[in-house]
Design an enzyme around this catalytic site. Structure first.
Site, PDB file in Angstrom:
ATOM      1  N   ASP A  11       0.865  -1.182   0.000  1.00  0.00           N
ATOM      2  CA  ASP A  11       0.000   0.000   0.000  1.00  0.00           C
ATOM      3  C   ASP A  11       0.902   1.234   0.000  1.00  0.00           C
ATOM      4  O   ASP A  11       1.731   1.402   0.896  1.00  0.00           O
ATOM      5  CB  ASP A  11      -0.895  -0.029   1.251  1.00  0.00           C
ATOM      6  CG  ASP A  11      -1.920   1.100   1.284  1.00  0.00           C
ATOM      7  OD1 ASP A  11      -2.917   0.966   1.989  1.00  0.00           O
ATOM      8  OD2 ASP A  11      -1.695   2.135   0.611  1.00  0.00           O
ATOM      9  N   ASP A 104      -3.583   2.314  -5.404  1.00  0.00           N
ATOM     10  CA  ASP A 104      -2.269   2.296  -4.730  1.00  0.00           C
ATOM     11  C   ASP A 104      -2.013   1.034  -3.904  1.00  0.00           C
ATOM     12  O   ASP A 104      -1.185   1.035  -3.020  1.00  0.00           O
ATOM     13  CB  ASP A 104      -2.077   3.563  -3.886  1.00  0.00           C
ATOM     14  CG  ASP A 104      -2.743   3.464  -2.528  1.00  0.00           C
ATOM     15  OD1 ASP A 104      -3.799   2.813  -2.424  1.00  0.00           O
ATOM     16  OD2 ASP A 104      -2.186   4.029  -1.572  1.00  0.00           O
ATOM     17  N   GLU A 105      -2.757  -0.020  -4.214  1.00  0.00           N
ATOM     18  CA  GLU A 105      -2.558  -1.260  -3.474  1.00  0.00           C
ATOM     19  C   GLU A 105      -2.467  -2.441  -4.435  1.00  0.00           C
ATOM     20  O   GLU A 105      -3.171  -2.467  -5.438  1.00  0.00           O
ATOM     21  CB  GLU A 105      -3.769  -1.543  -2.575  1.00  0.00           C
ATOM     22  CG  GLU A 105      -3.878  -0.700  -1.352  1.00  0.00           C
ATOM     23  CD  GLU A 105      -5.188  -0.994  -0.647  1.00  0.00           C
ATOM     24  OE1 GLU A 105      -5.412  -2.164  -0.279  1.00  0.00           O
ATOM     25  OE2 GLU A 105      -5.973  -0.054  -0.495  1.00  0.00           O
TER      26      GLU A 105
HETATM   27  P1  TTP Z   1      -5.273   5.267   0.652  1.00  0.00           P
HETATM   28  O1  TTP Z   1      -4.299   4.144   0.477  1.00  0.00           O
HETATM   29  O2  TTP Z   1      -6.470   5.046   1.490  1.00  0.00           O
HETATM   30  O3  TTP Z   1      -4.519   6.515   1.259  1.00  0.00           O
HETATM   31  P2  TTP Z   1      -3.075   7.057   1.027  1.00  0.00           P
HETATM   32  O4  TTP Z   1      -2.258   6.176   0.141  1.00  0.00           O
HETATM   33  O5  TTP Z   1      -3.174   8.475   0.566  1.00  0.00           O
HETATM   34  O6  TTP Z   1      -2.488   7.079   2.478  1.00  0.00           O
HETATM   35  P3  TTP Z   1      -1.952   5.872   3.351  1.00  0.00           P
HETATM   36  O7  TTP Z   1      -0.529   6.195   3.609  1.00  0.00           O
HETATM   37  O8  TTP Z   1      -2.794   5.904   4.587  1.00  0.00           O
HETATM   38  O9  TTP Z   1      -2.137   4.618   2.553  1.00  0.00           O
HETATM   39  O10 TTP Z   1      -5.781   5.778  -0.746  1.00  0.00           O
HETATM   40  C1  TTP Z   1      -4.938   5.809  -1.888  1.00  0.00           C
HETATM   41  C2  TTP Z   1      -5.232   7.014  -2.733  1.00  0.00           C
HETATM   42  O11 TTP Z   1      -6.590   7.045  -3.119  1.00  0.00           O
HETATM   43  C3  TTP Z   1      -4.991   8.330  -2.007  1.00  0.00           C
HETATM   44  O12 TTP Z   1      -3.657   8.785  -2.119  1.00  0.00           O
HETATM   45  C4  TTP Z   1      -5.944   9.252  -2.671  1.00  0.00           C
HETATM   46  C5  TTP Z   1      -7.077   8.383  -3.148  1.00  0.00           C
HETATM   47  N1  TTP Z   1      -8.222   8.587  -2.259  1.00  0.00           N
HETATM   48  C6  TTP Z   1      -9.219   9.464  -2.631  1.00  0.00           C
HETATM   49  O13 TTP Z   1      -9.149  10.045  -3.720  1.00  0.00           O
HETATM   50  N2  TTP Z   1     -10.266   9.676  -1.803  1.00  0.00           N
HETATM   51  C7  TTP Z   1     -10.366   9.050  -0.585  1.00  0.00           C
HETATM   52  O14 TTP Z   1     -11.327   9.282   0.158  1.00  0.00           O
HETATM   53  C8  TTP Z   1      -9.327   8.134  -0.205  1.00  0.00           C
HETATM   54  C9  TTP Z   1      -9.397   7.421   1.121  1.00  0.00           C
HETATM   55  C10 TTP Z   1      -8.299   7.928  -1.063  1.00  0.00           C
HETATM   56 MG    MG Z   2      -2.136   4.127   0.477  1.00  0.00          MG
END
Ligand code: TTP
Ligand code: MG
Length: 391
Positions: A11, A104-105
């Site tokens: 992630d 992103d996963e």
């Molecule tokens: P996430 O993996 O939930 O968040 P992240 O990668 O930004 O942070 P973390 O370090 O906690 O993993 O989501 C991945 C991407 O998806 C994030 O960068 C932006 C997008 N996203 C949105 O556009 N809206 C949202 O509500 C969320 C949760 C994520």
């Molecule tokens: Mg993330």
């Protein structure tokens, strides 16, 4: 280990924000807030901004109050899809079984990777280092014997974390709070808390009938998760299409230009039709020529724009052929279109778009936007495929 799998879940950290920070060195170490494209809601925030209370889903106005000094950036989805592709490509070097789970996963099944079998943490660290060195991005990785455990693990030490679930996987899982289970909504968590269930171990002890009574079908799912049960395979959605080609052995060896021209048109039509059916376009058209003595050559031309129409393909194929032909008799002809617009693993962004076809189209659009913005080169770095390579 008797068939125990090695599943990795990756992630990206503060993904959109990190991509922007990597692209703008001046923003590194600073609060950066990415707003949804055309929307005034926070998509994500850099960890610096999170410290100030900014989080996903917040109205941008509220975020501005919390972090007035933050850099506010309108999101650029195409850029993030592109970045996501690069990450998948790296994972693909460690396993053929890579399953994108969101933008992103991703999951990867490393069971067949000798390095991972010997030392999963070392392998994960190598992946992390490669992503950091190549793209300036950090990620968090979890490793366990199934997708569920790996996903729970990747979230344990964010950002830039690595969690390998210890041998007693169930014991490890049961000692975590119920909120650690993926997809557990706030309401469910609140309900469980009210019922005195705070740890996953508590949940695992519950009778299925009770959980079903409380949560319907989700009750069974919840129980299985709490017990760490998940036998779902890591499923690469489809292998990316690299090229589309068709070849044809002439009814008889021939040196008649008209016959050859006709054959090229026919081949171009077959290839064009399949390209369009796939929702693809290509930039490279190659012609394969086999002589009666089976000597075979391939000549290709790469054009500026993408082509997918019969006439476009045929025109290029004929140019290539006649530029290289010295009047000899021909036994076989082939036409191949490659450098496809949607040939990258980004198409496999499961969960991001509802179906493969739509994803490919979205990807093509995203790539088009990138091309518009950064020029042709950004789209296919180092993609001069050796066409019809003789092996
Ligand atoms: P996430 O993996 O939930 O968040 P992240 O990668 O930004 O942070 P973390 O370090 O906690 O993993 O989501 C991945 C991407 O998806 C994030 O960068 C932006 C997008 N996203 C949105 O556009 N809206 C949202 O509500 C969320 C949760 C994520
Ligand atoms: Mg993330």
């Amino acid at each position: 280990m008797g068939g125990r799998r090695i599943i990795l879940h990756l992630d990206m950290d503060a993904f959109f924000a990190s991509v922007e920070q990597a692209a703008h060195p001046g923003w590194r170490g600073k609060p950066v807030v990415i707003c949804g494209e055309g929307r005034s809601v926070v998509a994500t925030a850099s960890y610096e901004a999170r410290k100030l209370g900014v989080k996903s889903g917040q109205p941008a106005g509220e975020a501005k109050k919390l972090a007035p000094e933050a850099v506010f950036v309108p999101g650029n989805h195409g850029k993030y899809v592109w970045s996501s592709l690069n990450i998948l490509e790296i994972l693909g070097k460690y396993s053929p079984l890579v399953e994108p789970h969101s933008i992103d996963e991703a999951f990867a099944d490393l069971s067949g990777n000798p390095e991972a079998s010997a030392d999963p943490a070392a392998c994960a660290n190598r992946i992390k280092r490669e992503i950091r060195e190549k793209f300036g991005l950090t990620c968090s990785i979890g490793i366990g014997s199934n997708k569920l455990l790996a996903k729970v693990a990747s979230d344990r030490q964010k950002p830039d974390g690595l969690t390998v679930v210890p041998a007693d996987e169930t014991g490890w899982l049961h000692a975590l709070p119920v909120e650690a289970l993926p997809g557990l909504g706030e309401k469910t968590a609140a309900y469980l808390h009210e019922s005195g269930i705070t740890m996953i171990g508590d949940l695992a002890l519950m009778q299925e009938a009770v959980l079903v009574q409380w949560f319907g079908r989700n009750g069974s799912v919840l129980r299985r998760m709490a017990r760490g049960e998940d036998d779902a395979p890591v499923q690469p959605e489809f292998s990316p299409l690299k090229s589309i080609s068709q070849e044809w052995t002439m009814p008889r060896d021939t040196d008649e230009a008209e016959l050859i021209s006709g054959a090229l048109l026919w081949l171009a039509r077959l290839v064009g039709r399949r390209l369009r059916a796939e929702g693809q376009e290509g930039r490279t058209v190659a012609v394969k020529i086999r002589y009666p003595d089976f000597r075979t050559v391939t000549r290709a031309q790469t054009v500026q724009g993408y082509v997918c129409l019969d006439d476009e393909i045929c025109k290029i194929a004929r140019e290539v052929f006649f530029r290289n032909w010295r009047g000899e008799k021909i036994r076989l002809l082939g036409v191949k279109v490659s450098n496809l617009s949607g040939n990258s693993p980004a198409c496999t962004q499961a969960g991001l778009w509802p179906d493969a076809r739509e994803r490919r189209r979205d990807l093509a659009r995203a790539v088009d936007r990138l091309r518009d913005k950064y020029g042709e080169d950004i789209v296919r770095p180092g993609s001069n495929l050796a066409l019809f390579k003789k092996v």
